[in-house]
Design a protein around this motif. Structure first.
Motif, PDB file in Angstrom:
ATOM      1  N   GLU A 103      -2.177  10.600   2.528  1.00  0.00           N
ATOM      2  CA  GLU A 103      -3.291   9.793   2.019  1.00  0.00           C
ATOM      3  C   GLU A 103      -3.561   8.591   2.912  1.00  0.00           C
ATOM      4  O   GLU A 103      -4.724   8.224   3.144  1.00  0.00           O
ATOM      5  CB  GLU A 103      -2.974   9.340   0.597  1.00  0.00           C
ATOM      6  CG  GLU A 103      -4.066   8.507  -0.054  1.00  0.00           C
ATOM      7  CD  GLU A 103      -3.724   8.143  -1.483  1.00  0.00           C
ATOM      8  OE1 GLU A 103      -3.678   6.936  -1.785  1.00  0.00           O
ATOM      9  OE2 GLU A 103      -3.480   9.063  -2.292  1.00  0.00           O
ATOM     10  N   LEU A 104      -2.494   7.980   3.429  1.00  0.00           N
ATOM     11  CA  LEU A 104      -2.636   6.763   4.228  1.00  0.00           C
ATOM     12  C   LEU A 104      -2.794   7.028   5.716  1.00  0.00           C
ATOM     13  O   LEU A 104      -3.068   6.110   6.481  1.00  0.00           O
ATOM     14  CB  LEU A 104      -1.419   5.853   4.000  1.00  0.00           C
ATOM     15  CG  LEU A 104      -1.218   5.337   2.564  1.00  0.00           C
ATOM     16  CD1 LEU A 104       0.107   4.610   2.436  1.00  0.00           C
ATOM     17  CD2 LEU A 104      -2.372   4.438   2.152  1.00  0.00           C
ATOM     18  N   ARG A 113       2.129   6.504  -7.000  1.00  0.00           N
ATOM     19  CA  ARG A 113       1.060   7.264  -7.643  1.00  0.00           C
ATOM     20  C   ARG A 113       1.195   8.762  -7.402  1.00  0.00           C
ATOM     21  O   ARG A 113       0.942   9.570  -8.285  1.00  0.00           O
ATOM     22  CB  ARG A 113      -0.291   6.752  -7.135  1.00  0.00           C
ATOM     23  CG  ARG A 113      -1.503   7.459  -7.669  1.00  0.00           C
ATOM     24  CD  ARG A 113      -2.776   6.678  -7.432  1.00  0.00           C
ATOM     25  NE  ARG A 113      -2.803   5.968  -6.169  1.00  0.00           N
ATOM     26  CZ  ARG A 113      -3.057   6.528  -4.983  1.00  0.00           C
ATOM     27  NH1 ARG A 113      -3.317   7.815  -4.925  1.00  0.00           N
ATOM     28  NH2 ARG A 113      -3.077   5.794  -3.885  1.00  0.00           N
ATOM     29  N   THR A 114       1.615   9.147  -6.186  1.00  0.00           N
ATOM     30  CA  THR A 114       1.702  10.566  -5.847  1.00  0.00           C
ATOM     31  C   THR A 114       3.084  11.156  -6.114  1.00  0.00           C
ATOM     32  O   THR A 114       3.230  12.377  -6.202  1.00  0.00           O
ATOM     33  CB  THR A 114       1.363  10.788  -4.367  1.00  0.00           C
ATOM     34  OG1 THR A 114       2.317  10.092  -3.541  1.00  0.00           O
ATOM     35  CG2 THR A 114      -0.045  10.283  -4.055  1.00  0.00           C
ATOM     36  N   ALA A 135       0.907   4.026  -3.069  1.00  0.00           N
ATOM     37  CA  ALA A 135       0.585   5.431  -2.828  1.00  0.00           C
ATOM     38  C   ALA A 135       1.764   6.334  -3.192  1.00  0.00           C
ATOM     39  O   ALA A 135       1.592   7.401  -3.795  1.00  0.00           O
ATOM     40  CB  ALA A 135       0.185   5.632  -1.368  1.00  0.00           C
ATOM     41  N   GLN A 151       0.829  -1.204   0.000  1.00  0.00           N
ATOM     42  CA  GLN A 151       0.000   0.000   0.000  1.00  0.00           C
ATOM     43  C   GLN A 151       0.866   1.257   0.000  1.00  0.00           C
ATOM     44  O   GLN A 151       0.580   2.217  -0.718  1.00  0.00           O
ATOM     45  CB  GLN A 151      -0.921   0.001   1.217  1.00  0.00           C
ATOM     46  CG  GLN A 151      -2.076  -0.976   1.135  1.00  0.00           C
ATOM     47  CD  GLN A 151      -2.916  -0.952   2.393  1.00  0.00           C
ATOM     48  OE1 GLN A 151      -2.381  -1.008   3.506  1.00  0.00           O
ATOM     49  NE2 GLN A 151      -4.222  -0.867   2.226  1.00  0.00           N
ATOM     50  N   ALA A 206       1.979  10.498   0.038  1.00  0.00           N
ATOM     51  CA  ALA A 206       1.504   9.142   0.311  1.00  0.00           C
ATOM     52  C   ALA A 206       1.138   8.987   1.785  1.00  0.00           C
ATOM     53  O   ALA A 206       0.128   8.359   2.128  1.00  0.00           O
ATOM     54  CB  ALA A 206       2.576   8.124  -0.074  1.00  0.00           C
TER      55      ALA A 206
END
Length: 295
Positions: free
Chosen positions: A27-28, A17-18, A14, A10, A24
């Motif tokens: 987001e997490l 992608r970012t 993240a 995960q 990241a």
């Protein structure tokens, strides 16, 4: 087959992608150092470096790009499966919206939307503290102005026309742009297009600030309806009042309007697997006569 920690995958997904351990982590809901530690643990277990690291950003190398293709696909499949059999089953739309867009444009259309989609459940919140989606509180946001967060799907909601609007009994006093120099001008403090921009577009030196001031467009529109002065507002947000004859555009065809993209639909990439988000996205763009989005 070697078992890899899901949390490390995960964090890798993240960050890939970012392009940022910090983004990241936001987001997490963990720290950037925790993301970095998880990625290094994954690299150690796999025996391969996955990122080219710079001071403030990270970029996938060849090995990382190859892994990301499979990991991203795998997470998408998992999310779709969870949505299919989970308790929400994709029926709930948790939506955040800019206050004036919610009050003036979205709320009047909700009844029709829910009549057409009786399976849909909507939870709507309006405010200026726009969500960052870290804690899965919202599925999507209609925000005012370009989103500040990276890594989101962003759909501009078309150009809006900003023009002077007033009650009909005031319109007779306004026959040219220069007539506004002596009019009571209603200010919307948080708008991206304000009176100075409108006067500049019409090549007129703006007058000194005066008149009533409000921090939300829906209040400025209501004030104009009540005859407090002339508001500079989006015809999209004031469409009900214009249609009802409560507001008119006294300078239509006589002065230059200002066009701009004011609102955006944004949501995390993980949310595109949700039935409610996909349906709402297509409904919203159809209502605004925009091309179908590719999501």
């Amino acid at each position: 087959m070697r078992r890899l920690p899901l949390s490390a995958l995960q964090a890798f997904e993240a960050a890939a992608r970012t392009g940022s351990f910090r983004a990241a982590g936001e987001e997490l809901g963990i720290s950037p150092s925790a993301v970095s530690h998880a990625v290094r643990k994954l690299e150690s277990l796999m025996g391969a470096v996955l990122f080219d690291r710079q001071s403030r950003a990270v970029h996938l190398n060849t090995a990382g790009e190859a892994l990301m293709r499979h990991v991203a696909s795998g997470f998408d499949e998992m999310r779709q499966g969870i949505e299919t059999v989970g308790s929400r089953s994709g029926n709930l739309l948790r939506l955040h919206c800019a206050p004036s867009m919610a009050a003036q444009w979205l709320m009047p259309r909700l009844r029709d939307l829910l009549a057409k989609q009786p399976w849909l459940e909507v939870r709507l919140a309006a405010g200026v503290d726009y969500p960052r989606f870290e804690h899965d509180e919202f599925d999507a946001d209609i925000c005012y102005g370009p989103p500040r967060q990276e890594g989101l799907i962003v759909i501009p909601l078309g150009e809006e026309t900003v023009t002077p609007l007033c009650a009909p009994d005031l319109a007779a006093q306004i026959t040219s742009a220069k007539d506004l120099l002596d009019a009571k001008l209603i200010e919307s403090d948080n708008k991206r297009v304000r009176w100075n921009s409108w006067f500049d577009a019409n090549e007129i030196a703006p007058p000194a600030p005066r008149g009533s001031r409000f921090d939300r467009s829906f209040m400025a529109i209501a004030a104009a309806v009540d005859g407090l002065g002339v508001a500079l507002e989006s015809t999209r947000l004031a469409e009900r009042e214009i249609a009802a004859g409560q507001l008119v555009a006294p300078l239509a065809g006589r002065a230059k309007d200002v066009g701009y993209v004011g609102h955006y639909l944004v949501f995390p990439r993980v949310a595109k697997a949700r039935r409610a988000v996909r349906m709402f996205t297509h409904w919203l763009t159809q209502e605004l006569s925009l091309p179908p989005p590719k999501i």
